[in-house]
Design a protein around this motif. Structure first.
Motif, PDB file in Angstrom:
ATOM      1  N   PRO A 233     -67.166 -16.533 -64.716  1.00  0.00           N
ATOM      2  CA  PRO A 233     -66.402 -17.779 -64.642  1.00  0.00           C
ATOM      3  C   PRO A 233     -66.455 -18.376 -63.232  1.00  0.00           C
ATOM      4  CG  PRO A 233     -64.919 -15.900 -64.593  1.00  0.00           C
ATOM      5  CD  PRO A 233     -66.299 -15.357 -64.854  1.00  0.00           C
ATOM      6  N   THR A 234     -66.244 -19.661 -63.157  1.00  0.00           N
ATOM      7  CA  THR A 234     -66.170 -20.337 -61.857  1.00  0.00           C
ATOM      8  C   THR A 234     -64.730 -20.600 -61.451  1.00  0.00           C
ATOM      9  OG1 THR A 234     -66.385 -22.503 -62.904  1.00  0.00           O
ATOM     10  CG2 THR A 234     -68.420 -21.412 -62.164  1.00  0.00           C
ATOM     11  N   GLU A 235     -63.783 -20.229 -62.337  1.00  0.00           N
ATOM     12  CA  GLU A 235     -62.366 -20.341 -62.040  1.00  0.00           C
ATOM     13  C   GLU A 235     -61.691 -19.027 -62.364  1.00  0.00           C
ATOM     14  OE1 GLU A 235     -61.152 -23.606 -64.563  1.00  0.00           O
ATOM     15  OE2 GLU A 235     -61.198 -24.989 -62.876  1.00  0.00           O
ATOM     16  N   SER A 236     -60.562 -18.780 -61.695  1.00  0.00           N
ATOM     17  CA  SER A 236     -59.788 -17.559 -61.948  1.00  0.00           C
ATOM     18  C   SER A 236     -58.330 -17.840 -61.689  1.00  0.00           C
ATOM     19  CB  SER A 236     -60.266 -16.425 -61.036  1.00  0.00           C
ATOM     20  OG  SER A 236     -59.374 -15.332 -61.091  1.00  0.00           O
ATOM     21  N   PRO A 237     -57.429 -17.256 -62.480  1.00  0.00           N
ATOM     22  CA  PRO A 237     -55.999 -17.430 -62.185  1.00  0.00           C
ATOM     23  C   PRO A 237     -55.600 -16.847 -60.837  1.00  0.00           C
ATOM     24  CG  PRO A 237     -56.349 -15.764 -63.899  1.00  0.00           C
ATOM     25  CD  PRO A 237     -57.649 -16.458 -63.678  1.00  0.00           C
ATOM     26  N   ASP A 238     -56.405 -15.937 -60.310  1.00  0.00           N
ATOM     27  CA  ASP A 238     -56.094 -15.296 -59.038  1.00  0.00           C
ATOM     28  C   ASP A 238     -56.741 -15.987 -57.844  1.00  0.00           C
ATOM     29  OD1 ASP A 238     -54.587 -13.053 -60.139  1.00  0.00           O
ATOM     30  OD2 ASP A 238     -56.504 -12.433 -60.966  1.00  0.00           O
ATOM     31  N   ALA A 239     -57.569 -17.008 -58.125  1.00  0.00           N
ATOM     32  CA  ALA A 239     -58.283 -17.671 -57.027  1.00  0.00           C
ATOM     33  C   ALA A 239     -57.343 -18.570 -56.234  1.00  0.00           C
ATOM     34  CB  ALA A 239     -59.439 -18.489 -57.574  1.00  0.00           C
TER      35      ALA A 239
END
Length: 239
Positions: A233-239
């Motif tokens: 993924p290119t997004e993460s809830p932790d990013a």
């Protein structure tokens, strides 16, 4: 959700480690494991670029692998400084051995992997690290080789032939604008390893500078070692 950027550090269980070589040296390193107690699906043993040209365990692609892949792909990432190499983690004992005495460093990393039951270790070499993987990585424990910007300076035709006879997977990611070995020549040289895959990366250079190229590298790694997590993924809830 947040975009995963060049500076993103995702959760992992991180542990400072010491590797012990059979010729009596201590090498500093770090092991990053998937968060929340999840078991790793595979392990990357990272072999960094040339230490006399500022290569070390924190060289950016290896560092970003350790920052992202434990969380995104359940891949354990072991990084360490070869003999005489320094980074923020510290300095490994000994002196640079030109790729020869580093055989003991590769063996020490694999001994650590075996002792700690880390699964499916792949050697991830970058530049000088690819030479160490090709020369000294044919341990029965190793699942395969992932080679970033292989120069094929120190690794001989005999080393390539040995991997060809061995049969385990060898994947070379070769930048279009590499300083040492470009895709057409790489395909010719790697014909000595019938099972080798040469992946040409358009626009890339030897040092893989730029987030788009880092993402290509990490995705190609995960495609081989943890295919269920591909594409990343290119997004993460932790990013």
């Amino acid at each position: 959700m947040g975009d995963i950027r060049a500076s993103t550090v995702l959760p992992a269980r991180r542990e400072e480690i010491i590797l012990h070589t059979t010729d009596g040296l201590e090498l500093v390193g770090e092991l990053a494991l998937p968060p929340d107690g999840r078991p790793p699906a595979a392990t990357l043993v990272c072999l960094h670029p040339l230490p006399t040209a500022e290569g070390m365990m924190d060289s950016h692609v290896l560092r970003k692998a350790s920052y992202r892949l434990p969380a995104l792909a359940d891949v354990a990432v072991l990084r360490f400084n070869t003999r005489g190499t320094s980074s923020a983690r510290g300095t490994s004992q000994g002196e640079f051995g030109g790729g020869e005495t580093e055989r003991y460093d590769v063996a020490a990393a694999l001994e650590y992997v075996e002792y700690h039951d880390l699964p499916r270790p792949w050697l991830l070499g970058w530049s000088f690290g690819t030479e160490l993987a090709l020369k000294w990585g044919r341990d029965p424990l190793v699942a395969g080789l992932l080679l970033l910007s292989p120069p094929l300076h120190r690794a001989s035709d005999a080393d390539l032939d040995a991997w060809g006879a061995d049969g385990r997977p060898v994947v070379a990611l070769v930048p279009e604008h590499d300083d040492y070995l470009r895709p057409a020549e790489a395909r010719a040289r790697f014909k000595r390893i019938p099972q080798a895959e040469v992946v040409a990366v358009d626009g890339a250079k030897h040092l893989w500078v730029g987030e788009p190229y880092v993402r290509i590298v990490l995705n190609e790694i995960v495609r081989r070692v943890a295919p269920a997590a591909h594409p990343l993924p290119t997004e993460s809830p932790d990013a």
